[in-house]
Design a protein around this motif. Structure first.
Motif, PDB file in Angstrom:
ATOM      1  N   PHE A 101       0.607  -1.566   0.179  1.00 45.23           N
ATOM      2  CA  PHE A 101       0.156   0.240   0.088  1.00 45.23           C
ATOM      3  C   PHE A 101       1.440   1.314   0.225  1.00 45.23           C
ATOM      4  O   PHE A 101       1.904   1.069   0.885  1.00 45.23           O
ATOM      5  CB  PHE A 101      -1.141   0.073   0.829  1.00 45.23           C
ATOM      6  CG  PHE A 101      -1.950  -1.473   1.230  1.00 45.23           C
ATOM      7  CD1 PHE A 101      -3.279  -1.155   0.920  1.00 45.23           C
ATOM      8  CD2 PHE A 101      -1.584  -2.481   1.911  1.00 45.23           C
ATOM      9  CE1 PHE A 101      -4.493  -1.652   0.453  1.00 45.23           C
ATOM     10  CE2 PHE A 101      -2.086  -3.251   1.503  1.00 45.23           C
ATOM     11  CZ  PHE A 101      -3.576  -3.174   1.793  1.00 45.23           C
ATOM     12  N   LYS A 106      -2.541   5.661   0.568  1.00 48.50           N
ATOM     13  CA  LYS A 106      -3.415   4.163   0.566  1.00 48.50           C
ATOM     14  C   LYS A 106      -4.126   2.719  -0.069  1.00 48.50           C
ATOM     15  O   LYS A 106      -4.589   2.405   0.569  1.00 48.50           O
ATOM     16  CB  LYS A 106      -4.666   4.615   1.682  1.00 48.50           C
ATOM     17  CG  LYS A 106      -3.960   5.580   3.549  1.00 48.50           C
ATOM     18  CD  LYS A 106      -2.878   5.310   4.384  1.00 48.50           C
ATOM     19  CE  LYS A 106      -3.056   6.052   5.443  1.00 48.50           C
ATOM     20  NZ  LYS A 106      -1.338   5.461   5.572  1.00 48.50           N
ATOM     21  N   GLN A 140      -2.125 -11.443   8.407  1.00 48.32           N
ATOM     22  CA  GLN A 140      -2.189 -10.364   7.796  1.00 48.32           C
ATOM     23  C   GLN A 140      -2.646  -8.965   6.787  1.00 48.32           C
ATOM     24  O   GLN A 140      -3.148  -8.895   6.489  1.00 48.32           O
ATOM     25  CB  GLN A 140      -0.056 -10.259   8.301  1.00 48.32           C
ATOM     26  CG  GLN A 140      -0.860  -8.071   8.612  1.00 48.32           C
ATOM     27  CD  GLN A 140       1.024  -8.248   9.005  1.00 48.32           C
ATOM     28  OE1 GLN A 140       1.456  -8.946   8.965  1.00 48.32           O
ATOM     29  NE2 GLN A 140       1.192  -6.421   8.971  1.00 48.32           N
ATOM     30  N   ARG A 143      -5.943 -10.440   5.515  1.00 49.08           N
ATOM     31  CA  ARG A 143      -6.972  -9.525   5.706  1.00 49.08           C
ATOM     32  C   ARG A 143      -7.086  -8.001   5.071  1.00 49.08           C
ATOM     33  O   ARG A 143      -8.308  -7.304   5.216  1.00 49.08           O
ATOM     34  CB  ARG A 143      -6.263  -9.339   7.298  1.00 49.08           C
ATOM     35  CG  ARG A 143      -7.278 -10.601   8.590  1.00 49.08           C
ATOM     36  CD  ARG A 143      -7.316 -10.388   9.480  1.00 49.08           C
ATOM     37  NE  ARG A 143      -6.137  -9.446   9.843  1.00 49.08           N
ATOM     38  CZ  ARG A 143      -5.290 -10.460  10.240  1.00 49.08           C
ATOM     39  NH1 ARG A 143      -6.200 -12.199  10.932  1.00 49.08           N
ATOM     40  NH2 ARG A 143      -3.990 -10.954  11.616  1.00 49.08           N
ATOM     41  N   SER A 144      -5.222  -7.763   4.369  1.00 51.96           N
ATOM     42  CA  SER A 144      -5.727  -6.387   3.806  1.00 51.96           C
ATOM     43  C   SER A 144      -5.983  -5.972   1.936  1.00 51.96           C
ATOM     44  O   SER A 144      -6.741  -5.695   1.608  1.00 51.96           O
ATOM     45  CB  SER A 144      -4.197  -5.306   4.645  1.00 51.96           C
ATOM     46  OG  SER A 144      -3.399  -6.270   4.204  1.00 51.96           O
ATOM     47  N   ASN A 149     -12.247  -6.868   0.120  1.00 53.55           N
ATOM     48  CA  ASN A 149     -11.946  -5.438   0.728  1.00 53.55           C
ATOM     49  C   ASN A 149     -12.221  -4.182  -0.530  1.00 53.55           C
ATOM     50  O   ASN A 149     -12.352  -3.131   0.172  1.00 53.55           O
ATOM     51  CB  ASN A 149     -11.029  -5.355   1.445  1.00 53.55           C
ATOM     52  CG  ASN A 149     -11.159  -5.848   2.396  1.00 53.55           C
ATOM     53  OD1 ASN A 149     -11.544  -6.322   3.483  1.00 53.55           O
ATOM     54  ND2 ASN A 149      -9.208  -6.740   3.073  1.00 53.55           N
ATOM     55  N   SER A 161      -5.632  -5.499  -6.155  1.00 52.07           N
ATOM     56  CA  SER A 161      -5.561  -6.505  -4.759  1.00 52.07           C
ATOM     57  C   SER A 161      -5.906  -7.940  -5.253  1.00 52.07           C
ATOM     58  O   SER A 161      -5.574  -8.693  -4.514  1.00 52.07           O
ATOM     59  CB  SER A 161      -6.951  -5.962  -4.493  1.00 52.07           C
ATOM     60  OG  SER A 161      -8.009  -6.108  -5.096  1.00 52.07           O
TER      61      SER A 161
END
Length: 280
Positions: A101, A106, A140, A143-144, A149, A161
């Motif tokens: 990211f 972001k 980890q 999840r991101s 998402n 993504s």
């Protein structure tokens, strides 16, 4: 008395130095085996970039390095510190590698070219990977990075993504098991185990495999199949230790031969699982 104290201090320092050398030798050898794991191309202007590999071979007191290069391809060109990567969205410099990211806006970033699975998963380049750390890193990242998402984001972010999430999955599954991990380490060195290499295997080893397969075919109870499965797991654990040892010495050809054996035993392990499912 002063002379005695000086001698004692000198001996202690020498012992401490020797201890530190022994403690770090393991990682030094692994680090020397390849420079491609963390060293990337120094130019970003060529259509085809090249990744350099360095093999380390240790023989007693004598050691040498052999280098070669081959072309690699991927999605994003990696540059040196003098010409750092920038965010595709806000064009701000990315402060770390791998950069999933942008710290400024972001948004998710595309993968970097030539990035090894070890670096993606933040693992030390070693055959004995810390599995718990690997699993934590995987959870980890997913999840991101998971595409769910980014359903309300731009098409480009959704695409990145999906690519990043798939790459993390592949890196995790490759490093999770000793066989795929070892084969990947050989691949980083430009070595592969080709299919259909039975003729290269030792005849005694092939006879042993044949007997194990016959015993598994003839197994009539779960207990008999479980016995074969337990023996196979023991052999795989033994091979794991042997492969780790030879990789530490830089003996890549020996590691390749042992990994070929591991492939056979891993295949038997899968057959045991199929046999046990048939008893249910």
């Amino acid at each position: 008395m002063l002379a005695f104290n000086s001698l004692r201090f000198s001996c202690s320092a020498r012992a401490l130095l020797k201890q530190n050398v022994l403690r770090t030798r393991r990682q030094i050898v692994y680090d020397a085996m390849t420079c491609s794991v963390h060293c990337m191309p120094t130019s970003c202007n060529r259509k085809d970039t090249w990744r350099s590999h360095t093999n380390f071979v240790a023989r007693g007191k004598d050691s040498h390095f052999s280098c070669y290069t081959h072309p690699v391809s991927s999605l994003r060109s990696f540059c040196t510190d003098q010409d750092k990567l920038s965010c595709w969205h806000c064009e701000q410099p990315l402060d770390k590698s791998p950069a999933f990211f942008c710290m400024s806006c972001k948004v998710v970033q595309p993968p970097e070219e030539g990035m090894s699975y070890f670096k993606i998963m933040d693992c030390t380049y070693t055959f004995t990977v810390d599995i718990q750390k690997l699993q934590r890193r995987y959870l980890q990242l997913q999840r991101s990075l998971h595409p769910d998402n980014f359903g309300q984001k731009s098409v480009k972010e959704q695409e990145y993504s999906e690519i990043q999430s798939a790459l993390v999955n592949k890196a995790y599954n490759t490093l999770l098991k000793p066989l795929s991990r070892g084969l990947y380490m050989l691949e980083l060195q430009g070595m592969r185990i080709e299919e259909g290499t039975d003729s290269e295997a030792d005849s005694e080893f092939l006879m042993e495999l044949m007997e194990i397969n016959e015993a598994l075919d003839e197994a009539r109870t779960p207990e008999e199949a479980n016995k074969i499965g337990k023996d196979t797991k023991g052999k795989l654990a033994e091979l794991t230790g042997e492969i780790d040892a030879v990789l530490l010495k830089g003996e890549l050809q020996t590691a390749k031969a042992l990994l070929a054996q591991m492939k056979y035993y891993a295949n038997i392990e899968e057959k045991v699982k199929e046999k046990l499912s048939g008893f249910m």
